[in-house]
Design a protein around this motif. Structure first.
Motif, PDB file in Angstrom:
ATOM      1  N   GLY A  79      16.231 117.763  37.904  1.00  0.00           N
ATOM      2  CA  GLY A  79      15.741 116.407  38.101  1.00  0.00           C
ATOM      3  C   GLY A  79      15.709 115.626  36.808  1.00  0.00           C
ATOM      4  O   GLY A  79      16.081 114.451  36.762  1.00  0.00           O
ATOM      5  N   GLY A  80      15.270 116.274  35.726  1.00  0.00           N
ATOM      6  CA  GLY A  80      15.222 115.621  34.421  1.00  0.00           C
ATOM      7  C   GLY A  80      16.604 115.217  33.938  1.00  0.00           C
ATOM      8  O   GLY A  80      16.792 114.119  33.403  1.00  0.00           O
ATOM      9  N   VAL A  81      17.573 116.114  34.118  1.00  0.00           N
ATOM     10  CA  VAL A  81      18.949 115.817  33.694  1.00  0.00           C
ATOM     11  C   VAL A  81      19.497 114.621  34.475  1.00  0.00           C
ATOM     12  O   VAL A  81      20.141 113.729  33.904  1.00  0.00           O
ATOM     13  CB  VAL A  81      19.849 117.051  33.891  1.00  0.00           C
ATOM     14  N   ILE A  82      19.258 114.591  35.795  1.00  0.00           N
ATOM     15  CA  ILE A  82      19.735 113.471  36.616  1.00  0.00           C
ATOM     16  C   ILE A  82      19.142 112.153  36.118  1.00  0.00           C
ATOM     17  O   ILE A  82      19.839 111.137  35.987  1.00  0.00           O
ATOM     18  CB  ILE A  82      19.368 113.694  38.094  1.00  0.00           C
ATOM     19  N   LEU A  83      17.837 112.173  35.806  1.00  0.00           N
ATOM     20  CA  LEU A  83      17.181 110.951  35.334  1.00  0.00           C
ATOM     21  C   LEU A  83      17.723 110.520  33.975  1.00  0.00           C
ATOM     22  O   LEU A  83      17.912 109.325  33.729  1.00  0.00           O
ATOM     23  CB  LEU A  83      15.669 111.176  35.249  1.00  0.00           C
ATOM     24  N   VAL A  84      17.955 111.479  33.096  1.00  0.00           N
ATOM     25  CA  VAL A  84      18.501 111.148  31.775  1.00  0.00           C
ATOM     26  C   VAL A  84      19.885 110.514  31.906  1.00  0.00           C
ATOM     27  O   VAL A  84      20.196 109.517  31.244  1.00  0.00           O
ATOM     28  CB  VAL A  84      18.565 112.406  30.883  1.00  0.00           C
ATOM     29  N   VAL A  85      20.702 111.074  32.789  1.00  0.00           N
ATOM     30  CA  VAL A  85      22.053 110.528  33.000  1.00  0.00           C
ATOM     31  C   VAL A  85      21.974 109.120  33.585  1.00  0.00           C
ATOM     32  O   VAL A  85      22.657 108.201  33.120  1.00  0.00           O
ATOM     33  CB  VAL A  85      22.868 111.454  33.926  1.00  0.00           C
ATOM     34  N   LEU A  86      21.137 108.937  34.605  1.00  0.00           N
ATOM     35  CA  LEU A  86      20.992 107.615  35.233  1.00  0.00           C
ATOM     36  C   LEU A  86      20.442 106.594  34.244  1.00  0.00           C
ATOM     37  O   LEU A  86      20.912 105.454  34.173  1.00  0.00           O
ATOM     38  CB  LEU A  86      20.077 107.703  36.448  1.00  0.00           C
ATOM     39  N   GLY A  87      19.426 106.994  33.483  1.00  0.00           N
ATOM     40  CA  GLY A  87      18.829 106.078  32.512  1.00  0.00           C
ATOM     41  C   GLY A  87      19.792 105.724  31.403  1.00  0.00           C
ATOM     42  O   GLY A  87      19.913 104.547  31.022  1.00  0.00           O
TER      43      GLY A  87
END
Length: 211
Positions: A79-87
């Motif tokens: 989840g953290g990786v997905i958010l970092v990529v999206l952000g």
């Protein structure tokens, strides 16, 4: 149909969906940037994930709680990786938005809507706190004690779906109403700011794994 159980499900679904988090930021950002339909698609993805967690909680799937607990680090990490990529992508994209038009026509294609739905679904699904929130609310208001049989269970689940959908519909609609207030440069700053917020959510999730 037990109306009281339906209303309870609606209230629980709304309360679980409503707290401000990365998906709420995504919904607002995408509605202001890409239009009402993209905001609705984002909300629909989050609604489906909320409903999945709600259904698992209603049906008392204890194995899910054990799985989420045992695999918390992996789930939170993804989840953290997905958010970092999206952000990070949002911040990078903001460099080219100063001349973006504010009409809905240019960004409501099939791929845009599917991407908005899928990423919101993934971000919400990789947040075990949602499942814990359902369990906590159910325990606080004794929802499971009032359920008698499978039909009652699905009444509550349908209520959760309706409550979560109502929140995301309201959020996207209000954001779309405010959209005309932003110029191209304003959208660029908004996208950069929301991207940074999403990035911080992701870094915080990853940082917790190291603590």
């Amino acid at each position: 149909m037990d109306i009281q159980l339906l209303v309870t499900g609606v209230v629980v679904g709304f309360l679980v969906a409503a707290p401000v988090g990365p998906v709420a930021v995504l919904c607002i950002q995408r509605t202001l940037l890409d239009g009402r339909l993209t905001g609705y698609a984002t909300g629909l993805g989050a609604t489906l994930a909320d409903t999945v967690f709600g259904a698992l909680a209603v049906l008392s799937v204890g194995a899910v709680e054990v799985f989420l607990t045992d695999n918390r680090m992996v789930i939170q990490g993804l989840g953290g990786v997905i958010l970092v990529v999206l952000g990070g992508h949002a911040v990078w994209k903001s460099r080219t938005l100063s001349h973006t038009a504010t009409s809905d026509a240019h960004t409501t294609g099939h791929e845009t809507l599917v991407h908005a739905f899928a990423t919101a679904f993934a971000v919400t699904l990789f947040n075990p706190i949602t499942f814990i929130a359902f369990i906590s609310l159910f325990a606080a208001i004794h929802v499971l004690d009032a359920i008698d049989g499978l039909i009652d269970s699905w009444v509550v689940i349908f209520g959760i779906l309706a409550g979560a959908a109502a929140w995301w519909f309201i959020l996207a609609t209000v954001s779309a109403w405010l959209r005309s207030s932003f110029t191209g440069k304003g959208l660029a700053w908004l996208n950069a700011g929301s991207g940074l917020i999403i990035l911080v959510f992701g870094l915080y999730a990853l940082g917790e794994l190291l603590s």
